[in-house]
Enzyme design. Structure first.
Site, PDB file in Angstrom:
ATOM      1  N   GLN A  55      -4.966  -1.803   9.233  1.00  0.00           N
ATOM      2  CA  GLN A  55      -4.750  -3.100   8.598  1.00  0.00           C
ATOM      3  C   GLN A  55      -5.361  -4.199   9.474  1.00  0.00           C
ATOM      4  OE1 GLN A  55      -3.297  -3.681   5.495  1.00  0.00           O
ATOM      5  NE2 GLN A  55      -4.045  -5.751   5.861  1.00  0.00           N
ATOM      6  N   LYS A 107       0.838  -1.206   0.000  1.00  0.00           N
ATOM      7  CA  LYS A 107       0.000   0.000   0.000  1.00  0.00           C
ATOM      8  C   LYS A 107       0.868   1.250   0.000  1.00  0.00           C
ATOM      9  CE  LYS A 107      -3.787  -2.543   2.003  1.00  0.00           C
ATOM     10  NZ  LYS A 107      -4.547  -2.985   3.159  1.00  0.00           N
ATOM     11  N   ASP A 163     -11.310   2.119   3.323  1.00  0.00           N
ATOM     12  CA  ASP A 163     -11.518   0.672   3.140  1.00  0.00           C
ATOM     13  C   ASP A 163     -12.989   0.360   2.851  1.00  0.00           C
ATOM     14  OD1 ASP A 163      -9.400  -1.072   3.078  1.00  0.00           O
ATOM     15  OD2 ASP A 163      -9.170  -1.197   5.252  1.00  0.00           O
TER      16      ASP A 163
END
Ligand code: NAD
Length: 287
Positions: free
Chosen positions: A96, A52, A119
């Site tokens: 995460q 990322k 997300d």
């Protein structure tokens, strides 16, 4: 013989489009910034976080990395998210997953400001998707839609079957196919006669989490088959991972009109769509 839908090529196209857009924003004085939080040092999570960060660098998005120790408390993590929620220079916040067991994942997701939820996991984002409002869409299913459309397949009016009903893939996937005017069926572990249901599909999206489960017997001649699954099934002599999907690629290849490989299909799209959500955050935050 199926057309191979190349996720690497399509994700690179998207990243290049985003890079141009980010440059435009920069030229007008707007910088985009993503905060990535990792708690603990799970090796797979570290790889994802590294990927990322690299994607951000390529596109021109600033990334802030927070690498917190395994013993970080829920309260400490919530405090950090709240600080980032309040910072006007931070556009996106990503924690995460999975987080260590002593931290409540749902509580963490709900702490992220929905306007920074790149997300797309916050209940606000999921709700907005369901009622057709603007908001962040979960990255993997959004990537699947791009793969289908950019490979030249129409979704409108097609029989779409999604196998799997998880919150991060199956459910948002079905809502997105519906938004594209597909006729959508969601199949799952309790579906009676899965083969018959799957065989109705013009577009079959498989997110079942079982290596090579979907063979040619589940596939209609000429279907577009998208394999979201990813499994490590061994290593080569030189130590490289051997991967496969939820679809038995070799078996389905002759029957499908198009198919995504694993690796190199859906996988690379997830990060590209995360980057897209970061770029879209500028407009979403103007609401
Ligand atoms: P999950 O385990 O949360 O959900 C699996 C779903 O499949 C469940 O809803 C279950 O009802 C259904 N299912 C299980 N067994 C079944 C059966 N025998 N018949 C019919 N349905 C059945 O998994 P998930 O998080 O949705 O992920 C699915 C797969 O996609 C996994 O392999 C995962 O690693 C992969 N994945 C890939 C990406 C990516 O970026 N490429 C992202 C997320 C998940």
């Amino acid at each position: 013989m199926a057309q191979i839908i190349d996720g690497k090529v399509i994700s690179n196209q998207i990243k290049d489009e985003l890079k141009a857009k980010v440059k435009e924003y920069k030229d007008n004085g707007t910088e985009i910034c993503l905060a990535v939080i990792q708690v603990g040092n799970d090796p797979a999570s570290s790889v994802y976080v590294g990927n990322k960060k690299r994607a951000c660098e390529y596109i021109g998005i600033k990334s802030l990395a927070y690498e917190l120790p395994e013993e970080t408390t829920e309260e400490e993590l919530i405090n950090l998210i709240e600080q980032l929620n309040n910072r006007t220079d931070v556009n996106g916040i990503l924690v995460q997953l999975p987080v260590p067991k002593h931290i409540d994942e749902d509580k963490i997701i709900k702490t992220i400001n929905p306007l920074k939820d790149v997300d797309g996991f916050h209940p606000h984002s999921v709700g907005a998707l369901s009622i057709g409002q603007k908001g962040f869409v979960s990255c993997t299913p959004a990537g699947v839609i791009e793969l289908i459309k950019r490979s030249g397949y129409d979704i409108a009016g097609k029989e779409c079957v999604v196998i799997g009903r998880s919150n991060i893939v199956g459910k948002p996937m079905s809502m997105l196919l519906l938004r594209e005017n597909g006729t959508v069926t969601i199949a799952h572990s309790k579906t009676a006669d899965l083969k018959a249901v799957a065989k109705r599909a013009d577009i079959l999206v498989v997110a079942v989490g079982k290596p090579k489960m979907i063979t040619a017997e589940y596939v209609k001649e000429g279907a577009v088959v998208i394999d979201v699954g990813i499994h490590r099934i061994g290593t080569t002599d030189s130590g490289k991972n051997i991967l496969c999907g939820d679809v038995d690629y070799d078996d389905v290849f002759e029957k499908a009109a198009a198919i995504t490989p694993v690796p190199g299909g859906v996988g690379p799209m997830t990060i590209a769509m995360l980057m897209k959500n970061c770029v879209d955050s500028v407009e979403i935050q103007k609401q």
